[in-house]
Design a protein around this motif. Structure first.
Motif, short mmCIF file in Angstrom:
data_model
loop_
_atom_site.label_atom_id
_atom_site.label_comp_id
_atom_site.label_asym_id
_atom_site.label_seq_id
_atom_site.Cartn_x
_atom_site.Cartn_y
_atom_site.Cartn_z
N HIS A 125 1.16 4.60 1.08
CA HIS A 125 0.44 5.41 2.06
C HIS A 125 0.52 6.90 1.71
O HIS A 125 1.60 7.47 1.66
CB HIS A 125 1.02 5.14 3.46
CG HIS A 125 0.31 5.87 4.54
ND1 HIS A 125 -0.29 5.24 5.61
CD2 HIS A 125 0.07 7.18 4.72
CE1 HIS A 125 -0.85 6.14 6.39
NE2 HIS A 125 -0.65 7.33 5.87
N HIS B 163 -4.64 3.81 12.25
CA HIS B 163 -3.30 3.34 11.90
C HIS B 163 -2.54 2.76 13.10
O HIS B 163 -1.35 2.43 12.98
CB HIS B 163 -2.48 4.42 11.20
CG HIS B 163 -1.73 3.88 10.01
ND1 HIS B 163 -0.59 3.11 10.15
CD2 HIS B 163 -1.98 3.94 8.70
CE1 HIS B 163 -0.17 2.76 8.95
NE2 HIS B 163 -0.99 3.25 8.04
N HIS C 97 -9.29 3.66 8.22
CA HIS C 97 -8.99 2.84 9.40
C HIS C 97 -8.04 3.54 10.34
O HIS C 97 -7.36 4.50 9.98
CB HIS C 97 -8.40 1.48 8.98
CG HIS C 97 -7.07 1.56 8.28
ND1 HIS C 97 -5.87 1.60 8.97
CD2 HIS C 97 -6.74 1.61 6.97
CE1 HIS C 97 -4.88 1.66 8.09
NE2 HIS C 97 -5.37 1.68 6.87
N HIS D 109 3.96 0.19 2.70
CA HIS D 109 3.94 -0.95 3.63
C HIS D 109 2.90 -1.93 3.16
O HIS D 109 2.01 -1.57 2.39
CB HIS D 109 3.66 -0.45 5.07
CG HIS D 109 2.32 0.22 5.25
ND1 HIS D 109 1.14 -0.48 5.38
CD2 HIS D 109 1.97 1.53 5.33
CE1 HIS D 109 0.13 0.36 5.54
NE2 HIS D 109 0.60 1.60 5.50
N HIS E 25 -7.66 6.27 2.66
CA HIS E 25 -6.87 6.00 1.45
C HIS E 25 -7.37 6.86 0.27
O HIS E 25 -8.54 7.23 0.21
CB HIS E 25 -7.02 4.54 1.04
CG HIS E 25 -6.32 3.56 1.93
ND1 HIS E 25 -5.89 2.34 1.49
CD2 HIS E 25 -5.95 3.62 3.23
CE1 HIS E 25 -5.30 1.68 2.48
NE2 HIS E 25 -5.33 2.43 3.56
N HIS F 282 -6.85 7.01 9.09
CA HIS F 282 -6.24 7.16 7.76
C HIS F 282 -7.27 6.84 6.69
O HIS F 282 -7.89 5.78 6.71
CB HIS F 282 -5.04 6.20 7.66
CG HIS F 282 -4.44 6.11 6.29
ND1 HIS F 282 -4.17 7.21 5.51
CD2 HIS F 282 -4.03 5.04 5.55
CE1 HIS F 282 -3.64 6.81 4.36
NE2 HIS F 282 -3.54 5.51 4.36
N HIS G 86 0.87 -1.18 0.00
CA HIS G 86 0.00 0.00 0.00
C HIS G 86 0.90 1.23 0.00
O HIS G 86 1.87 1.29 0.74
CB HIS G 86 -0.90 0.00 1.24
CG HIS G 86 -1.59 1.31 1.46
ND1 HIS G 86 -2.44 1.88 0.52
CD2 HIS G 86 -1.54 2.20 2.49
CE1 HIS G 86 -2.87 3.04 0.99
NE2 HIS G 86 -2.35 3.26 2.17
N HIS H 191 -0.50 -4.27 3.19
CA HIS H 191 -1.82 -4.10 3.79
C HIS H 191 -2.44 -5.46 4.07
O HIS H 191 -3.65 -5.62 4.19
CB HIS H 191 -2.73 -3.27 2.87
CG HIS H 191 -3.51 -2.24 3.61
ND1 HIS H 191 -4.64 -2.53 4.34
CD2 HIS H 191 -3.31 -0.92 3.76
CE1 HIS H 191 -5.09 -1.43 4.88
NE2 HIS H 191 -4.31 -0.42 4.57
CU1 C2O Z 1 -0.67 3.15 5.99
CU2 C2O Z 1 -4.35 1.56 5.22
O1 C2O Z 1 -2.46 2.28 5.61
#
Ligand code: C2O
Ligand code: CU
Length: 482
Positions: free
Chosen positions: A101, A466, A464, A141, A418, A416, A99, A143
């Motif tokens: 970020h 973090h 979500h 990172h 996306h 967070h 992912h 997911h």
């Molecule tokens: Cu850094 Cu859903 O993530």
């Protein structure tokens, strides 16, 4: 193993906060801190098991999971507008993804397994390709079971360079992380720890900068440093003070902000967040600036020192801090027409939440924790990966929205979203100066945060916490746009 049974390596200098920091070598000459960046356009990144020297030369190497055998993975650099073209090769024994970020990219490139792509199985590859439309400091990172994969070392920074970066003498990047080490110097394997799940998440005992336990970072007297900070820790927040230095903030979560002094001289980074600072090192050869983390009350500790060498100062006059140009690509929300969604966040220890909906059924908190490893809910729903496809909300493409996060828990939750950045309007009812654009907004314990944005990127996007144990424990959901 419970939290209390894990003790920090005894040889190390133990500080008041329970965070161990080894007195190590100066970092500047070591590959970890002055790590060369590689191009993010046209390379393969391999996720796999590795052994790295997290704790320094006097300790055995630690078994980790890593990108390209290093923690953090390579710093990927591209210029704004350039394509990020990275093929993930999975050498782990389990599924993974990457992912990106904070990057506003097409949904299919977002790296969320079962939502935006099929998980990348062991031995398989997946090619991520998208234009880096925003300049700034980002990170990457997995997911897939990220509460364990990130905690084992799978994370790295991605820098998208501006066309005309501000003039500085040094561009430093610190990827902050926090590992829970056993006394043998291994990563503790209690990833499903119930105390972590129901409290502040997996706090570690070993804070690292770029994968090393830091001591001193050599700088030159009188130089101007751009410091890019990334909080890649799975649970730990940082509130960094820079002693007599007054850091100027130029970007948050990758997006430019009007140049301003950090409030009270302290820079807060909850998990997932970034900050770009300008630091003017005192024009005094030999001066030392201590960087102190005071995020948890009564647990201050010295994170690292910036130590000026004996050389004559590079300059003695401090010029104005140059601002980054505002990002013209971020759509300004229409506050008149914006629709508001209230997001009640509940759960964990010391909260009023006694039950939540799990996979469509009402369930008591105790059963949630003991049988399902869940402890958190958004609007009464403790989300599981099986039910993730049911969106929490469906937003109209191009329309403006306010998200009103209300935290009815005893813990902070860095939320967070996306695929978007949101303007942070108010925290605990108070206006946030400059209403910065962020992809991760911290909602204080028993507090509130209001953000606004235009839902201008179509697709199903994760929203979500973090603190990755909270995410895994139910504090997540899907925002459908379009
Ligand atoms: Cu850094 Cu859903 O993530
Ligand atoms: Cu949380």
């Amino acid at each position: 193993m419970s939290v209390r049974e894990i003790t920090r390596p005894t040889r190390r200098q133990v500080l008041a906060g329970g965070v161990a920091l080894a007195g190590g070598a100066a970092l500047g000459g070591l590959p970890g801190i002055a790590r060369a960046a590689v191009s993010g356009n046209g390379r393969t990144v391999e996720a796999g098991a590795a052994r790295v020297g997290l704790l320094g030369a006097n300790w055995p190497e630690t078994d980790v999971w890593a990108f390209d055998g290093r923690v953090p993975g390579h710093v990927l650099r591209v210029r704004r507008g350039e394509e990020v073209d990275v093929t993930l090769s999975n050498a782990l024994a389990e599924d993974t993804t990457i992912h990106w970020h904070g990057l506003r990219l097409p949904n299919a490139m977002d790296g969320v397994p079962h939502v935006t792509q099929a998980p990348v199985a062991p031995g398989e590859t997946f090619r991520y390709r998208f234009a880096a439309q925003d300049a700034g400091t980002f990170w990457y990172h997995p997911h897939s079971r990220s509460y364990e994969q990130v905690a084992r070392g799978l994370f790295g920074a991605l820098v998208v360079e501006e066309e005309t970066p501000p003039a500085v003498d040094r561009d430093l990047l610190w990827v902050l992380a926090d590992f829970r080490m056993t006394r043998e110097g291994a990563i503790a394997e209690d990833f499903e720890n119930r105390h972590d799940l129901t409290h502040a998440g997996r706090l570690g005992n070993t804070v690292t900068i770029n994968g090393q336990v830091p001591d001193r970072v050599p700088v030159r007297a009188g130089e101007r440093v751009r410091l890019r900070l990334v909080n890649a820790a799975v649970a730990r927040g940082f509130t960094l003070g820079f002693g007599s230095l007054a850091p100027a903030v130029i970007a948050l979560d990758g997006q430019p902000v009007p140049v301003h002094a950090a409030p009270d001289g302290r820079v807060v980074l909850t998990p997932g967040q970034r900050a770009d600072l300008i630091l003017d090192i005192p024009a005094e050869p030999g001066s030392v600036v201590e960087v102190v983390d005071g995020h948890y009350r009564g647990q201050d500790y010295r994170l690292v020192s910036l130590a000026a060498g004996p050389d004559a100062p590079l300059r003695t006059h401090v010029a104005d801090v140059p601002a980054l140009a505002p990002n013209p690509l971020l759509a300004e929300p229409d506050f008149e027409r914006a629709e508001t969604y209230v997001l009640e966040m509940g759960g964990g220890m010391m909260s009023g939440m006694s039950s939540a909906i799990v996979d469509g059924q009402d369930m008591g908190l105790r059963e949630m924790v003991m049988r399902h490893g869940l402890a958190w809910a958004i609007n009464g729903i403790a989300m599981t990966h099986d039910y993730l496809a049911q969106p929490l909300m469906t937003l109209g493409l191009g329309r403006s929205y306010v998200l009103d996060f209300r935290n009815d828990t005893a813990f902070e939750h860095p939320m967070h979203l996306h695929g978007h950045h949101v303007r942070v309007l108010r925290v605990n009812g108070e206006k946030v100066p400059h209403a910065p654009w962020r992809d991760t907004v911290n909602v204080p314990p028993r507090g509130r945060a209001e953000v606004a944005f235009v839902a201008d990127n179509p697709g199903d996007w994760m929203l979500h916490c973090h603190v990755l144990a909270h995410q895994h424990g139910g504090m997540m959901g899907l925002v459908r746009v379009g």
